[in-house]
Design an enzyme around this catalytic site. Structure first.
Site, PDB file in Angstrom:
ATOM      1  N   ASN A 284       1.010  -1.082   0.006  1.00 51.72           N
ATOM      2  CA  ASN A 284      -0.031  -0.106  -0.262  1.00 51.72           C
ATOM      3  C   ASN A 284       1.906   0.848   0.239  1.00 51.72           C
ATOM      4  OD1 ASN A 284       1.147   0.149   2.688  1.00 51.72           O
ATOM      5  ND2 ASN A 284      -0.455   0.252   3.641  1.00 51.72           N
TER       6      ASN A 284
ATOM      7  N   LEU B 207      -7.826 -10.609   1.013  1.00 49.85           N
ATOM      8  CA  LEU B 207      -7.140 -10.878  -0.368  1.00 49.85           C
ATOM      9  C   LEU B 207      -7.657 -12.319  -0.480  1.00 49.85           C
ATOM     10  CD1 LEU B 207      -5.725  -8.990  -2.379  1.00 49.85           C
ATOM     11  CD2 LEU B 207      -3.355 -10.098  -1.243  1.00 49.85           C
TER      12      LEU B 207
ATOM     13  N   TYR C 197       4.998  -2.097  17.377  1.00 52.73           N
ATOM     14  CA  TYR C 197       5.658  -2.950  17.202  1.00 52.73           C
ATOM     15  C   TYR C 197       5.824  -4.763  17.753  1.00 52.73           C
ATOM     16  CZ  TYR C 197       9.301  -4.535  13.473  1.00 52.73           C
ATOM     17  OH  TYR C 197       9.523  -5.109  12.478  1.00 52.73           O
TER      18      TYR C 197
ATOM     19  N   TYR D  28      -2.832 -20.895  13.973  1.00 47.98           N
ATOM     20  CA  TYR D  28      -3.416 -21.689  13.187  1.00 47.98           C
ATOM     21  C   TYR D  28      -2.256 -22.989  12.554  1.00 47.98           C
ATOM     22  CZ  TYR D  28      -6.421 -17.633  10.675  1.00 47.98           C
ATOM     23  OH  TYR D  28      -7.636 -16.925  10.569  1.00 47.98           O
TER      24      TYR D  28
ATOM     25  N   ARG E  45      16.634   4.161  10.741  1.00 38.96           N
ATOM     26  CA  ARG E  45      17.197   3.755  11.282  1.00 38.96           C
ATOM     27  C   ARG E  45      19.193   3.386  11.359  1.00 38.96           C
ATOM     28  NH1 ARG E  45      14.207  -2.183   9.395  1.00 38.96           N
ATOM     29  NH2 ARG E  45      13.780  -1.288   7.540  1.00 38.96           N
TER      30      ARG E  45
END
Length: 317
Positions: free
Chosen positions: A36, A65, A147, A161, A188
């Site tokens: 994106n 998706l 994060y 899963y 960074r």
């Protein structure tokens, strides 16, 4: 020649993702690159656009998706503090909703799926070097948590899963990686220092510069990801991928000043909150399971990266 696979790379226009797309195409696979452009950019993949086996789709992984592929590399997520702290809620959504959507896709189409996790799951580590069985030391309410905890939750989802639906998963914990196509403004260590050195600006080192990082060149890292995904054995990980050779931040700054021929001086600044003091992978598992270890020397990798940033800065106004 391997049999040709259809491979989905989310975050494929990003720093790591674009190198991964390139590697897959070079081996004859079909690549569906999804991004994106939140932190990635078309400039990273322009050179791939003429390849008939490369397809680009603008899409945000926090929405479902529906595609048909054989393998999925789940790479989408801003990875530098400047970017992931800019919109922390969206960062968490990308890790959590993005993982749910990609795992749902993998379940429907019976695809193998790899998560680009992170060394940040170890937080400010209490053990050194970090082994995969260490559970980490993370502040769940700090500015980095969107994060760190997002990726920890993503790992949870991947393993659930696997347990609940029998999914073929791979969880790779990626340590500091550098190389061409890092964003000029990503904040960074390596990119910051190189850009500051090339502009002859003061090089900002946080703390006293004694904190350590281990830097892996992007080509080595991509080779590790590919080997982990391609291994015959059904081994989910997690697996550390990174360079076990530690360098202090001050040492990196001094080396970059030397390699760029810069007149920059080094300036010390206060250490950001929850910034880890040591970060270094134990890669014994990667060595024994997939025969992988980094091969590019820091000096050589930095020269390639400096050459890339020289060109990138010449093109900027």
């Amino acid at each position: 020649m391997h049999c040709r696979k259809r491979v989905l790379v989310t975050g494929g226009a990003g720093f790591l993702g674009s190198h991964l797309c390139e590697s897959l195409l070079a081996e004859g696979h079909e690549v569906l690159c999804v991004d994106n452009y939140y932190t990635g950019g078309k400039g990273n993949i322009l050179h791939l656009m003429d390849n008939p086996r490369f397809e680009l789709l603008r899409h945000d992984v926090t929405f479902p998706l529906y595609v048909e592929v054989d393998e999925i590399y789940s790479m989408a997520c801003p990875a530098s503090p400047i970017h992931y702290q800019h919109d922390p809620v969206q960062t968490t959504k990308t890790s959590v909703h993005g993982s749910i959507n990609m795992l749902g896709l993998a379940k429907r189409i019976k695809a193998k799926i790899l998560l680009a996790s992170t060394s940040e799951v170890y937080g400010d580590p209490g053990v050194h070097p970090q082994t995969e069985d260490y559970w980490g030391n993370v502040n769940p309410i700090g500015p980095r948590a969107c994060y760190d905890e997002g990726k920890r939750c993503a790992e949870t989802l991947f393993f659930d899963y696997r347990r609940q639906h029998g999914l073929r998963i791979r969880v790779a914990r990626i340590f500091n990686t550098y190389g061409p196509r890092m964003a000029v403004n990503d904040g960074r260590v390596v990119s910051n220092f190189i850009v500051q050195a090339l502009r002859n600006e003061p090089i900002t080192v946080y703390g006293d510069g004694s904190q350590t990082r281990s830097f892996c060149y992007v080509d080595d890292l991509v080779r590790g990801l590919r080997a982990f995904m391609d291994m015959e054995e059904d081994f989910p990980g997690p697996m550390n991928l990174g360079n076990p050779v530690e360098s202090s931040i001050l040492e990196i700054a001094e080396r970059i000043v030397r390699l760029t021929g810069s007149t920059s001086r080094i300036e010390l600044r206060p250490l950001p909150e929850n910034d880890p003091t040591r970060r270094c992978p134990d890669i014994g598992l990667a060595k024994s399971r997939i025969g992988w270890e980094p091969g590019v020397l820091l000096e050589d990798g930095l020269k390639e990266t400096i050459a890339y940033f020289r060109r990138a800065l010449e093109c900027r106004p």
